[in-house]
Design a protein around this motif. Structure first.
Motif, PDB file in Angstrom:
ATOM      1  N   LEU A  25       0.826  -1.205   0.000  1.00 18.67           N
ATOM      2  CA  LEU A  25       0.000   0.000   0.000  1.00 18.67           C
ATOM      3  C   LEU A  25       0.862   1.257   0.000  1.00 18.67           C
ATOM      4  CD1 LEU A  25      -2.732   1.483   0.302  1.00 18.67           C
ATOM      5  CD2 LEU A  25      -2.521   1.181   2.786  1.00 18.67           C
ATOM      6  N   ILE A  26       1.904   1.252   0.810  1.00 15.61           N
ATOM      7  CA  ILE A  26       2.801   2.416   0.891  1.00 15.61           C
ATOM      8  C   ILE A  26       3.484   2.660  -0.457  1.00 15.61           C
ATOM      9  CG2 ILE A  26       4.948   3.240   1.912  1.00 15.61           C
ATOM     10  CD1 ILE A  26       4.098   1.826   4.509  1.00 15.61           C
ATOM     11  N   ILE A  27       3.968   1.598  -1.081  1.00 20.44           N
ATOM     12  CA  ILE A  27       4.629   1.737  -2.381  1.00 20.44           C
ATOM     13  C   ILE A  27       3.668   2.279  -3.428  1.00 20.44           C
ATOM     14  CG2 ILE A  27       5.706   0.459  -4.282  1.00 20.44           C
ATOM     15  CD1 ILE A  27       6.908  -1.408  -2.196  1.00 20.44           C
ATOM     16  N   ASP A  45       2.675   6.262  -2.553  1.00 20.25           N
ATOM     17  CA  ASP A  45       3.676   7.326  -2.631  1.00 20.25           C
ATOM     18  C   ASP A  45       4.416   7.265  -3.964  1.00 20.25           C
ATOM     19  OD1 ASP A  45       5.974   9.015  -2.285  1.00 20.25           O
ATOM     20  OD2 ASP A  45       5.673   8.879  -0.113  1.00 20.25           O
ATOM     21  N   ARG A  46       4.263   8.295  -4.777  1.00 22.03           N
ATOM     22  CA  ARG A  46       4.895   8.290  -6.104  1.00 22.03           C
ATOM     23  C   ARG A  46       6.416   8.327  -6.025  1.00 22.03           C
ATOM     24  NH1 ARG A  46       6.416  13.407  -7.645  1.00 22.03           N
ATOM     25  NH2 ARG A  46       5.675  15.127  -6.337  1.00 22.03           N
ATOM     26  N   HIS A  47       6.970   8.791  -4.885  1.00 27.69           N
ATOM     27  CA  HIS A  47       8.422   8.812  -4.735  1.00 27.69           C
ATOM     28  C   HIS A  47       9.007   7.394  -4.639  1.00 27.69           C
ATOM     29  CE1 HIS A  47       7.310  12.909  -3.229  1.00 27.69           C
ATOM     30  NE2 HIS A  47       8.332  13.225  -4.004  1.00 27.69           N
ATOM     31  N   LEU A  48       8.136   6.426  -4.355  1.00 31.87           N
ATOM     32  CA  LEU A  48       8.588   5.038  -4.262  1.00 31.87           C
ATOM     33  C   LEU A  48       8.334   4.267  -5.555  1.00 31.87           C
ATOM     34  CD1 LEU A  48       7.407   4.104  -0.640  1.00 31.87           C
ATOM     35  CD2 LEU A  48       9.585   5.093  -1.383  1.00 31.87           C
ATOM     36  N   HIS A  49       7.892   4.973  -6.597  1.00 30.50           N
ATOM     37  CA  HIS A  49       7.672   4.320  -7.885  1.00 30.50           C
ATOM     38  C   HIS A  49       8.986   4.245  -8.652  1.00 30.50           C
ATOM     39  CE1 HIS A  49       3.099   5.476  -7.804  1.00 30.50           C
ATOM     40  NE2 HIS A  49       3.470   4.671  -6.815  1.00 30.50           N
ATOM     41  N   THR A  50       9.901   3.467  -8.088  1.00 31.09           N
ATOM     42  CA  THR A  50      11.236   3.290  -8.666  1.00 31.09           C
ATOM     43  C   THR A  50      11.491   1.798  -8.860  1.00 31.09           C
ATOM     44  OG1 THR A  50      12.293   3.176  -6.486  1.00 31.09           O
ATOM     45  CG2 THR A  50      12.054   5.369  -7.475  1.00 31.09           C
ATOM     46  N   PRO A  51      12.486   1.436  -9.676  1.00 30.21           N
ATOM     47  CA  PRO A  51      12.771   0.010  -9.885  1.00 30.21           C
ATOM     48  C   PRO A  51      13.004  -0.769  -8.594  1.00 30.21           C
ATOM     49  CG  PRO A  51      13.912   1.308 -11.530  1.00 30.21           C
ATOM     50  CD  PRO A  51      13.289   2.293 -10.582  1.00 30.21           C
ATOM     51  N   MET A  52      13.734  -0.184  -7.634  1.00 30.89           N
ATOM     52  CA  MET A  52      14.029  -0.905  -6.405  1.00 30.89           C
ATOM     53  C   MET A  52      12.754  -1.291  -5.673  1.00 30.89           C
ATOM     54  SD  MET A  52      16.441   0.160  -3.144  1.00 30.89           S
ATOM     55  CE  MET A  52      15.269   1.286  -2.377  1.00 30.89           C
ATOM     56  N   LEU A  90      12.384  -0.659   8.356  1.00 30.25           N
ATOM     57  CA  LEU A  90      12.811  -0.078   9.617  1.00 30.25           C
ATOM     58  C   LEU A  90      13.969   0.902   9.457  1.00 30.25           C
ATOM     59  CD1 LEU A  90      12.554  -3.057  12.147  1.00 30.25           C
ATOM     60  CD2 LEU A  90      11.042  -1.087  11.907  1.00 30.25           C
ATOM     61  N   ARG A  91      14.915   0.609   8.581  1.00 33.83           N
ATOM     62  CA  ARG A  91      16.087   1.477   8.389  1.00 33.83           C
ATOM     63  C   ARG A  91      15.986   2.298   7.107  1.00 33.83           C
ATOM     64  NH1 ARG A  91      21.614  -1.464   8.825  1.00 33.83           N
ATOM     65  NH2 ARG A  91      22.239   0.723   8.677  1.00 33.83           N
ATOM     66  N   ASN A  92      14.798   2.366   6.526  1.00 28.80           N
ATOM     67  CA  ASN A  92      14.615   3.057   5.262  1.00 28.80           C
ATOM     68  C   ASN A  92      13.810   4.333   5.494  1.00 28.80           C
ATOM     69  OD1 ASN A  92      13.698   3.839   2.622  1.00 28.80           O
ATOM     70  ND2 ASN A  92      14.201   1.783   1.907  1.00 28.80           N
ATOM     71  N   ARG A  93      14.481   5.462   5.381  1.00 33.59           N
ATOM     72  CA  ARG A  93      13.818   6.736   5.655  1.00 33.59           C
ATOM     73  C   ARG A  93      12.696   7.020   4.662  1.00 33.59           C
ATOM     74  NH1 ARG A  93      19.009  10.745   6.878  1.00 33.59           N
ATOM     75  NH2 ARG A  93      19.742   9.663   8.766  1.00 33.59           N
ATOM     76  N   GLU A  94      12.878   6.606   3.401  1.00 37.11           N
ATOM     77  CA  GLU A  94      11.852   6.850   2.395  1.00 37.11           C
ATOM     78  C   GLU A  94      10.562   6.116   2.734  1.00 37.11           C
ATOM     79  OE1 GLU A  94      13.877   5.549  -1.123  1.00 37.11           O
ATOM     80  OE2 GLU A  94      14.324   7.597  -1.733  1.00 37.11           O
ATOM     81  N   VAL A  95      10.684   4.867   3.183  1.00 40.12           N
ATOM     82  CA  VAL A  95       9.502   4.082   3.527  1.00 40.12           C
ATOM     83  C   VAL A  95       8.840   4.642   4.783  1.00 40.12           C
ATOM     84  CG1 VAL A  95       8.682   1.805   4.240  1.00 40.12           C
ATOM     85  CG2 VAL A  95      10.383   1.997   2.424  1.00 40.12           C
ATOM     86  N   ILE A  96       9.642   5.013   5.780  1.00 44.27           N
ATOM     87  CA  ILE A  96       9.087   5.569   7.011  1.00 44.27           C
ATOM     88  C   ILE A  96       8.358   6.879   6.717  1.00 44.27           C
ATOM     89  CG2 ILE A  96       9.674   6.559   9.266  1.00 44.27           C
ATOM     90  CD1 ILE A  96      11.980   4.540   9.400  1.00 44.27           C
ATOM     91  N   ARG A  97       8.947   7.708   5.874  1.00 44.09           N
ATOM     92  CA  ARG A  97       8.310   8.977   5.504  1.00 44.09           C
ATOM     93  C   ARG A  97       6.994   8.721   4.769  1.00 44.09           C
ATOM     94  NH1 ARG A  97      11.905  10.747   2.166  1.00 44.09           N
ATOM     95  NH2 ARG A  97      13.314  11.467   3.797  1.00 44.09           N
ATOM     96  N   ALA A  98       7.002   7.751   3.848  1.00 47.54           N
ATOM     97  CA  ALA A  98       5.784   7.422   3.107  1.00 47.54           C
ATOM     98  C   ALA A  98       4.722   6.826   4.026  1.00 47.54           C
ATOM     99  CB  ALA A  98       6.118   6.439   1.983  1.00 47.54           C
ATOM    100  N   PHE A  99       5.154   6.045   5.013  1.00 42.55           N
ATOM    101  CA  PHE A  99       4.224   5.462   5.975  1.00 42.55           C
ATOM    102  C   PHE A  99       3.523   6.556   6.784  1.00 42.55           C
ATOM    103  CE2 PHE A  99       3.572   3.609  10.302  1.00 42.55           C
ATOM    104  CZ  PHE A  99       2.532   2.760   9.953  1.00 42.55           C
ATOM    105  N   LYS A 100       4.293   7.538   7.228  1.00 42.83           N
ATOM    106  CA  LYS A 100       3.705   8.654   7.972  1.00 42.83           C
ATOM    107  C   LYS A 100       2.732   9.447   7.095  1.00 42.83           C
ATOM    108  CE  LYS A 100       7.563   9.317  11.207  1.00 42.83           C
ATOM    109  NZ  LYS A 100       8.637  10.235  11.635  1.00 42.83           N
ATOM    110  N   LYS A 101       3.078   9.552   5.830  1.00 40.44           N
ATOM    111  CA  LYS A 101       2.203  10.267   4.912  1.00 40.44           C
ATOM    112  C   LYS A 101       0.890   9.535   4.717  1.00 40.44           C
ATOM    113  CE  LYS A 101       2.164  12.250   0.250  1.00 40.44           C
ATOM    114  NZ  LYS A 101       2.941  12.412  -1.015  1.00 40.44           N
TER     115      LYS A 101
END
Length: 310
Positions: free
Chosen positions: A47-49, A52-59, A292-303
């Protein structure tokens, strides 16, 4: 042989993971809690991926594929195990057994190759950052993910066709909590030694080839990181790779023990312990490792939760 249409007289009997002692009821509850945490974690990660459009990356696209594989693995095994334990009905049809074999082998094989694809993705991102958008475009990413799934499908079709071509004329009691190939082969009244040797050889090749890609990719990544002039750049590169390495360790830790030795060299208890790890525990740990150690995921989760400060 038609593996989908059989009478109950030829159904397999899953002996399961637990008996009905008080301690086993506690362990069963623990497995259900772990499975619920895995289901919640992987669905939330997807759901988070997606949100959040910032997580629409290959990784993160590849990470979403890992979550889908984990959900498929857990959904194939846990519901039937729980239903059998709660109802006391331990039967599973040959069609249901073949379905479990197909899905478990498919996911296991596909994830093995997907982890190699993810290592290549990190290699391109670290060593060729300027060419990354070209080399890892969406078409290439989709083709690599699709190829991983197709390897798994091909492998599982071969396994199902071979395993259910053998006659099972003796005891149909499977000393396991789901239909796993080595356990089923022990029940056959035919000589399966040649097929088991072929399985062993194929598993060794299919695990070592992706592992070779992973090792080679990270050797190049390590060389590039050492030569980086910026400490911040080194830290960022290592952070993006550490989560993937942890999941690789989880997968190959169980996989090497399970498949790099012949089934005849393992006991039923060892098979159950290893299977519990890769069907129940690993799917729960994977989303935790990646978030847990991924700032992008944590930021998207808060969003997603609406708690991100403006």
């Amino acid at each position: 042989m038609d593996v989908w249409n059989h009478t109950s007289l030829s159904d397999f009997i899953l002996l399961g993971l637990f008996s009905y002692s008080p301690s086993d009821f506690f362990l069963f509850s623990l497995v259900l809690l772990t499975s619920a945490a895995s289901l919640t974690g992987n669905l939330l990660f997807l759901l988070i991926i997606q949100a959040d459009r910032h997580l629409h990356t290959p990784m993160y696209f590849f990470l979403s594929q890992v979550s889908i594989m984990d959900l498929t693995m857990m959904g194939t095994v846990v519901p039937k195990m729980a239903a059998n334990f709660l109802s006391g009905n331990k039967f599973i049809s040959r069609g249901g057994c073949a379905t479990q074999v197909f899905l478990v082998v498919m996911v296991g094989s596909a994830e093995c190759f997907l982890l190699a694809v993810m290592a290549y993705d990190r290699y391109v991102a670290v060593c060729y950052p300027l060419r990354y958008p070209v080399l890892m475009n969406w078409k290439a990413c989709c083709l690599m993910a699709f190829a991983s799934w197709m390897v798994g499908v091909t492998d599982s079709v071969i396994y199902v066709g071979m395993v259910f071509s053998f006659p099972y004329c003796g005891s149909l009691q499977v000393d396991h909590f789901f239909c796993e190939v080595p356990t089923l082969l022990r029940l056959s009244c035919a000589d399966t030694s040649l097929f088991q040797d072929l399985i062993y050889a194929c598993c060794v090749v299919m695990m070592l080839l992706p592992l070779g890609v992973i090792v080679a990719s990270y050797a190049r990544i390590l060389t590039a990181v050492i030569n980086m002039p910026s400490t911040e750049g080194k830290q960022k590169a290592l952070t993006t790779c550490s989560s993937h390495l942890a999941v690789v360790g989880l997968y190959y830790g169980g996989g090497l023990f399970n498949y790099m030795q012949k089934a005849s060299a393992r006991t039923a208890a060892e098979d159950r312990a290893i299977s519990t790890f890769y069907t129940i525990v690993a799917p729960m740990l994977n989303p935790l490792i990646y978030s847990l150690r991924n700032r992008e995921v944590i930021r998207a989760f808060k969003k997603v939760l609406g708690t991100r400060r403006v």
